[in-house]
Design an enzyme around this catalytic site. Structure first.
Site, mmCIF file in Angstrom:
data_model
loop_
_atom_site.group_PDB
_atom_site.id
_atom_site.type_symbol
_atom_site.label_atom_id
_atom_site.label_comp_id
_atom_site.label_asym_id
_atom_site.label_seq_id
_atom_site.Cartn_x
_atom_site.Cartn_y
_atom_site.Cartn_z
ATOM 1 N N TYR A 137 5.873 -15.237 -9.347
ATOM 2 C CA TYR A 137 5.591 -13.895 -8.646
ATOM 3 C C TYR A 137 4.677 -14.063 -9.200
ATOM 4 O O TYR A 137 3.583 -13.126 -8.723
ATOM 5 C CB TYR A 137 6.504 -13.503 -9.109
ATOM 6 C CG TYR A 137 8.380 -13.185 -9.640
ATOM 7 C CD1 TYR A 137 8.543 -13.830 -8.336
ATOM 8 C CD2 TYR A 137 8.747 -11.867 -9.863
ATOM 9 C CE1 TYR A 137 9.893 -14.426 -8.453
ATOM 10 C CE2 TYR A 137 10.227 -11.562 -10.278
ATOM 11 C CZ TYR A 137 11.149 -12.817 -8.976
ATOM 12 O OH TYR A 137 11.965 -12.799 -9.093
ATOM 13 N N LYS A 184 11.397 -15.892 -15.966
ATOM 14 C CA LYS A 184 12.115 -17.087 -15.549
ATOM 15 C C LYS A 184 11.278 -18.349 -15.592
ATOM 16 O O LYS A 184 9.598 -18.502 -15.071
ATOM 17 C CB LYS A 184 12.618 -16.725 -14.269
ATOM 18 C CG LYS A 184 13.029 -15.819 -13.890
ATOM 19 C CD LYS A 184 13.401 -15.319 -12.654
ATOM 20 C CE LYS A 184 14.472 -14.461 -12.519
ATOM 21 N NZ LYS A 184 12.918 -13.270 -12.606
ATOM 22 N N ASP A 192 11.616 -7.000 -14.375
ATOM 23 C CA ASP A 192 11.855 -7.805 -13.873
ATOM 24 C C ASP A 192 11.034 -9.110 -13.517
ATOM 25 O O ASP A 192 10.334 -8.737 -11.943
ATOM 26 C CB ASP A 192 13.314 -8.400 -13.163
ATOM 27 C CG ASP A 192 13.374 -9.756 -12.677
ATOM 28 O OD1 ASP A 192 14.501 -10.410 -13.684
ATOM 29 O OD2 ASP A 192 12.766 -10.402 -11.966
ATOM 30 N N HIS A 219 14.591 -20.075 -13.036
ATOM 31 C CA HIS A 219 15.147 -19.404 -11.997
ATOM 32 C C HIS A 219 15.641 -20.411 -11.176
ATOM 33 O O HIS A 219 16.565 -19.723 -9.975
ATOM 34 C CB HIS A 219 13.442 -19.884 -11.386
ATOM 35 C CG HIS A 219 13.455 -18.451 -10.676
ATOM 36 N ND1 HIS A 219 11.979 -18.584 -10.262
ATOM 37 C CD2 HIS A 219 13.963 -17.325 -9.703
ATOM 38 C CE1 HIS A 219 11.640 -17.208 -9.181
ATOM 39 N NE2 HIS A 219 13.210 -17.134 -8.950
#
Length: 283
Positions: free
Chosen positions: A57, A82, A52, A115
């Site tokens: 990120y 996302k 994930d 997201h």
């Protein structure tokens, strides 16, 4: 029973679009550079198949490199990313996803999520239409959302006729979200949980968790992650520590009793001071 006796391959669930997803995933937040690639490869070696990540990120390149460098074939892995808030909109979503695929060095994503809904911007339905288009083009296999409320999920369905495969939400024993999980179940959406262990923060010392761990001969973290399975959620714990990765994944050889599940759910602390999807804007 020792934890080693619990070990087995991670089973899968079927999503509402027919795709299969592993019942536990590896969160990769804050895994960066060569050390991050190594931690992700360790996770794959330890049995994780769901990885994930997200644009925000800032480690899609690391995840992609780990996929290339691992000993497991691409088709055995389930990669999630996302769309960030700043990329909301139909065209923006398509461009964002193409950029994610380039960073990941992949031809497709197994699951792509919105997201955050960012309701003040008001573009999440257009963003959802973009994901539908990407699925039709074959760039994404399954599409879903993260941090959406019941009303927002219903709006997506009403506007497009397409039900998200997944809603990834904050979920842990202090914030069990039982009403939302039940709504997900009623419309065929799979619940995923971020922060499933609440970063410990005293959770493991709670009597219902400690007592269940002693009763089953497992660690408190394993009890919490098994609780997620019992309530119908797919947890995505994040750990770069290989030993902890193995422990977290080793939750399929025991079950909690209904009384244990209820006691753990009873740890709810009302509305947690987390990020509320109605007010939090994610960039």
């Amino acid at each position: 029973m020792s934890t080693s006796e619990h070990s087995s391959a991670i089973p899968t669930l079927e999503l509402n679009d027919g795709a299969s997803v592993p019942q536990i995933g590896l969160g990769t937040y804050a895994m960066h550079d060569a050390e991050g690639v190594g931690a992700i490869i360790a996770g794959i070696d330890n049995g994780y198949r769901l990885l994930d990540t997200a644009v925000n990120y800032k480690n899609e390149r690391e995840v992609g490199q780990a996929v290339i460098d691992s000993k497991v074939g691409r088709d055995e892995l389930f990669i999630t990313s996302k769309v960030p808030g700043r990329h909301h909109g139909f065209d923006e979503t398509i461009a964002s996803t193409e950029e994610s695929l380039a960073r990941l060095q992949l031809e497709r994503l197994d699951l792509h999520l919105i997201h955050w809904p960012n309701p003040s911007v008001g573009k999440y339905v257009d963003t959802w239409r973009g994901l539908i288009e990407l699925r039709e083009r074959g760039l994404v296999t399954s599409i879903g959302v993260s941090n959406f409320t019941e009303a927002m999920l219903q709006e997506l369905i009403d506007e497009t006729g397409v039900t998200p495969a997944v809603n990834q939400i904050e979920l842990h024993p202090y914030f069990p979200q039982s009403k939302l999980i039940e709504f997900h179940r009623s419309i065929g959406v799979q619940t995923e949980s971020w922060s499933p262990l609440y970063r410990d923060q005293g959770l493991f010392d709670e009597a219902p968790i400690a007592e269940a761990a002693a009763a089953h001969g497992v660690q408190p973290a394993q009890v919490v992650l098994r609780w997620h399975l019992e309530v119908g959620s797919l947890p995505i714990p994040k750990s770069a520590n290989p030993e902890r990765q193995r422990l977290n994944a080793d939750i399929f050889g025991f079950s909690l009793t209904s009384a244990e599940v209820d006691a753990i759910s009873g740890l709810e602390r009302g509305r947690m001071k987390g990020r509320d999807p109605l007010t939090h804007e994610e960039m």
